[in-house]
Design a protein around this motif. Structure first.
Motif, PDB file in Angstrom:
ATOM      1  N   LYS A 279      -7.039  40.886  -8.747  1.00  0.00           N
ATOM      2  CA  LYS A 279      -5.765  41.601  -8.802  1.00  0.00           C
ATOM      3  C   LYS A 279      -4.599  40.636  -8.775  1.00  0.00           C
ATOM      4  O   LYS A 279      -3.619  40.801  -9.503  1.00  0.00           O
ATOM      5  N   GLN A 280      -4.708  39.604  -7.932  1.00  0.00           N
ATOM      6  CA  GLN A 280      -3.648  38.593  -7.855  1.00  0.00           C
ATOM      7  C   GLN A 280      -3.520  37.865  -9.199  1.00  0.00           C
ATOM      8  O   GLN A 280      -2.413  37.620  -9.683  1.00  0.00           O
ATOM      9  N   PHE A 281      -4.639  37.538  -9.819  1.00  0.00           N
ATOM     10  CA  PHE A 281      -4.627  36.868 -11.110  1.00  0.00           C
ATOM     11  C   PHE A 281      -3.987  37.758 -12.176  1.00  0.00           C
ATOM     12  O   PHE A 281      -3.181  37.291 -12.993  1.00  0.00           O
ATOM     13  N   GLU A 282      -4.320  39.043 -12.167  1.00  0.00           N
ATOM     14  CA  GLU A 282      -3.736  39.971 -13.143  1.00  0.00           C
ATOM     15  C   GLU A 282      -2.225  40.063 -12.977  1.00  0.00           C
ATOM     16  O   GLU A 282      -1.480  40.112 -13.959  1.00  0.00           O
ATOM     17  N   LYS A 283      -1.751  40.072 -11.727  1.00  0.00           N
ATOM     18  CA  LYS A 283      -0.300  40.104 -11.485  1.00  0.00           C
ATOM     19  C   LYS A 283       0.364  38.857 -12.031  1.00  0.00           C
ATOM     20  O   LYS A 283       1.425  38.916 -12.662  1.00  0.00           O
ATOM     21  N   GLN A 284      -0.264  37.700 -11.813  1.00  0.00           N
ATOM     22  CA  GLN A 284       0.283  36.441 -12.329  1.00  0.00           C
ATOM     23  C   GLN A 284       0.316  36.460 -13.853  1.00  0.00           C
ATOM     24  O   GLN A 284       1.293  36.018 -14.464  1.00  0.00           O
ATOM     25  N   MET A 285      -0.724  36.979 -14.468  1.00  0.00           N
ATOM     26  CA  MET A 285      -0.758  37.033 -15.935  1.00  0.00           C
ATOM     27  C   MET A 285       0.310  37.974 -16.467  1.00  0.00           C
ATOM     28  O   MET A 285       0.949  37.701 -17.493  1.00  0.00           O
ATOM     29  N   ASP A 286       0.532  39.097 -15.793  1.00  0.00           N
ATOM     30  CA  ASP A 286       1.590  40.025 -16.199  1.00  0.00           C
ATOM     31  C   ASP A 286       2.953  39.354 -16.136  1.00  0.00           C
ATOM     32  O   ASP A 286       3.783  39.533 -17.029  1.00  0.00           O
ATOM     33  N   LEU A 287       3.190  38.573 -15.085  1.00  0.00           N
ATOM     34  CA  LEU A 287       4.462  37.861 -14.954  1.00  0.00           C
ATOM     35  C   LEU A 287       4.627  36.841 -16.081  1.00  0.00           C
ATOM     36  O   LEU A 287       5.708  36.681 -16.635  1.00  0.00           O
ATOM     37  N   ILE A 288       3.556  36.157 -16.411  1.00  0.00           N
ATOM     38  CA  ILE A 288       3.615  35.144 -17.478  1.00  0.00           C
ATOM     39  C   ILE A 288       3.869  35.826 -18.826  1.00  0.00           C
ATOM     40  O   ILE A 288       4.663  35.342 -19.640  1.00  0.00           O
TER      41      ILE A 288
ATOM     42  N   GLY B 244     -17.228  39.169  -8.659  1.00  0.00           N
ATOM     43  CA  GLY B 244     -15.928  38.558  -8.437  1.00  0.00           C
ATOM     44  C   GLY B 244     -15.245  39.131  -7.209  1.00  0.00           C
ATOM     45  O   GLY B 244     -15.582  40.217  -6.729  1.00  0.00           O
ATOM     46  N   ASN B 245     -14.269  38.413  -6.716  1.00  0.00           N
ATOM     47  CA  ASN B 245     -13.487  38.860  -5.573  1.00  0.00           C
ATOM     48  C   ASN B 245     -12.378  39.768  -6.104  1.00  0.00           C
ATOM     49  O   ASN B 245     -11.522  39.326  -6.874  1.00  0.00           O
ATOM     50  N   LEU B 246     -12.360  41.026  -5.698  1.00  0.00           N
ATOM     51  CA  LEU B 246     -11.392  41.987  -6.226  1.00  0.00           C
ATOM     52  C   LEU B 246      -9.952  41.590  -5.905  1.00  0.00           C
ATOM     53  O   LEU B 246      -9.058  41.753  -6.738  1.00  0.00           O
TER      54      LEU B 246
END
Length: 53
Positions: free
Chosen positions: A41-50, A35-37
């Motif tokens: 990381k961007q996806f994890e940040k979005q999930m944290d916001l959600i 995967g692209n690191l």
């Protein structure tokens, strides 16, 4: 001249035949692509916001 017809074997018979010849039947396996690191990381940040809302 010999006449050869293709034989139709069920899975069990084929497995036994391979076993007698010292071979085995295994299903193919696959490996996951790296995967692209940065995207992860961007996806994890979005999930944290959600999750926070």
């Amino acid at each position: 001249m010999e006449h050869q017809t293709p034989a139709i074997l069920c899975r069990k018979a084929l497995r036994k035949l391979l076993h007698r010849k010292g071979l085995s039947w295994t299903r193919p396996t696959y490996t996951l692509a790296k995967g692209n690191l940065d995207e992860q990381k961007q996806f994890e940040k979005q999930m944290d916001l959600i999750k926070k809302t």
